[in-house]
Design an enzyme around this catalytic site. Structure first.
Site, short mmCIF file in Angstrom:
data_model
loop_
_atom_site.label_atom_id
_atom_site.label_comp_id
_atom_site.label_asym_id
_atom_site.label_seq_id
_atom_site.Cartn_x
_atom_site.Cartn_y
_atom_site.Cartn_z
N GLU A 14 0.90 -1.60 0.00
CA GLU A 14 0.09 -0.15 -0.21
C GLU A 14 1.33 1.35 -0.15
OE1 GLU A 14 -3.96 -1.58 1.57
OE2 GLU A 14 -2.71 -0.97 3.23
N CYS A 53 -0.82 6.80 9.37
CA CYS A 53 0.73 6.12 10.05
C CYS A 53 0.29 4.91 10.61
CB CYS A 53 0.65 6.71 10.30
SG CYS A 53 1.57 8.31 9.89
N1 SAH Z 1 9.05 1.00 10.28
C1 SAH Z 1 9.10 2.72 10.47
C2 SAH Z 1 8.00 3.50 8.96
C3 SAH Z 1 7.07 2.60 9.25
S1 SAH Z 1 5.61 3.64 9.83
C4 SAH Z 1 9.58 3.43 11.83
O1 SAH Z 1 8.77 2.63 12.13
O2 SAH Z 1 9.44 4.23 11.58
C5 SAH Z 1 5.76 5.49 9.76
C6 SAH Z 1 5.49 6.10 11.23
O3 SAH Z 1 4.43 5.82 11.98
C7 SAH Z 1 6.09 5.28 12.30
O4 SAH Z 1 6.76 6.29 12.91
C8 SAH Z 1 5.91 4.40 13.10
O5 SAH Z 1 6.42 4.11 14.53
C9 SAH Z 1 4.20 5.66 13.14
N2 SAH Z 1 3.32 4.46 12.81
C10 SAH Z 1 3.16 3.28 13.12
N3 SAH Z 1 1.77 2.67 13.48
C11 SAH Z 1 1.81 3.73 14.16
C12 SAH Z 1 0.08 4.07 14.59
N4 SAH Z 1 -1.40 2.99 14.67
N5 SAH Z 1 -0.98 5.29 14.78
C13 SAH Z 1 -0.15 5.89 14.32
N6 SAH Z 1 1.29 5.86 14.07
C14 SAH Z 1 1.97 5.10 13.92
#
Ligand code: SAH
Length: 344
Positions: free
Chosen positions: A88, A334
């Site tokens: 996605e 996110c």
């Molecule tokens: N693996 C990478 C990039 C992917 S996620 C990382 O960990 O940074 C992109 C961002 O969204 C990251 O900061 C992640 O921690 C955040 N994220 C993941 N799940 C989320 C959620 N349920 N709500 C809000 N942010 C979230």
């Protein structure tokens, strides 16, 4: 079958020469690929060459299978890869331009307690061409091409841990910034990582100078270990050492991402502890209220608590903002991206 987008211009030239074709065809082919053309489309190279290539190579590594547009005009795309896997991506439309959020892996190994991407485990890395293919598919769909691109910024914040797929991600970064290609500026590219310090340092040494975001999500190691398995391997102190190195080498300001989760990391004590932890650092903090992922069972903090958390940071002299969520009504926010077809 191999994917032509995995090849950079140099490699395409070698391929074309090995096929006994004139070298200038490589440049033509490069334009064709970046303009999103498929084998069956009309193009300015001889049909015989297209046929020769099509026996061993495919032109585009993915297709847009579905798209869902949210009320705020954010669009989530589901891409189908050649092996049938789905990934996605999300297009966010801002006043100042379009930003595309791109995936780097099918699934994810990191299994953070709040994120949907690790729910179905890890399947495989995306190749550099498959990462680039997401940009090309959406750019072409919304009327862009290589000269007039319609996507100004990219964020490597989709499914997967980009630094866990280091070689493909950095080759992609070289492709997307290529002057003969889309020529995207490094200032318009962000990478987000759960925190792999050795890879952060390696990235700094490559001189790409893109913006680096660290998913911190905790004010101490103990809380971080509860919600991010990777924190058992690396301490926050070790991560900050890598971040400071990145900042020194690239002169780019580090962004700290902090997802506010009810009863886990969003108390006033956590805010004070975070302020203490970040004191004297030049980092900017991006707070985001959790986007709830039903299977994960965690809850978001309410807006009032989030604002209180923010104001503690600001009063302690820490640069911080709350990030507005986009696209959550199509599960495109996110942490909501995953490698299966969303129900909506
Ligand atoms: N693996 C990478 C990039 C992917 S996620 C990382 O960990 O940074 C992109 C961002 O969204 C990251 O900061 C992640 O921690 C955040 N994220 C993941 N799940 C989320 C959620 N349920 N709500 C809000 N942010 C979230």
């Amino acid at each position: 079958m191999k994917n032509l987008l995995d090849y950079n211009l140099n490699e395409l030239q070698q391929l074309i020469i090995s096929l006994d074709e004139p070298k200038y065809r490589a440049g033509q082919l490069y334009n064709i690929l970046l303009n999103g053309k498929k084998e069956s489309d009309k193009m300015n190279i001889p049909n015989t060459l297209v046929q020769k290539l099509s026996q061993e190579y495919y032109f585009q590594p993915l297709e847009i299978e579905y798209q869902y547009t949210a009320k705020d005009k954010t669009t989530k795309y589901v891409f189908k890869l050649h092996d049938g896997n789905m990934i996605e991506g999300v297009l966010m439309r801002y006043k100042y331009g379009n930003t595309l959020c791109i995936s780097t892996q099918v699934g994810c190994k990191m299994n953070c307690a709040f994120c949907a991407s690790g729910l179905n485990g890890f399947v495989r890395n995306l190749t550099n061409g498959e990462i680039l293919g997401q940009y090309i598919a959406v750019n072409t769909l919304i009327g862009g091409n290589i000269k007039d691109r319609k996507i100004d910024k990219i964020v490597l914040m989709g499914t997967g841990e980009p630094l866990d797929n280091f070689d493909n991600v950095t080759k992609f970064l070289q492709q997307i910034t290529d002057k003969n290609g889309f020529n995207l500026g490094v200032r318009n590219i962000s990478i987000s990582t759960c925190g792999l310090p050795d890879k952060i340092e390696k990235l700094a040494d490559m001189g790409l100078n893109i913006t680096l975001s660290l998913s911190l999500h905790a004010s101490n190691d103990k809380i971080r270990q509860q919600i991010m398995p990777i924190a058992k391997r690396y301490t926050i102190a070790r991560l900050f050492e890598a971040l400071d190195y990145y900042e020194k080498i690239t002169s780019r300001r580090i962004i700290i991402e902090y997802t506010l989760i009810k009863d886990i990391n969003s108390s006033k004590e956590c805010a004070k502890e975070l302020a203490q932890l970040l004191k004297g650092k030049g980092y900017h903090v991006n707070l985001i209220r959790l986007n709830e992922v039903p299977e994960r069972g965690l809850k978001a903090t309410n807006e009032k608590e989030a604002n209180e958390f923010l104001s503690i940071l600001i009063h302690s002299g820490i640069s911080a903002t709350i990030r507005r969520t986009t696209g959550d009504d199509v599960s495109g926010a996110c942490g909501q991206l995953r490698n299966k077809i969303a129900e909506k």
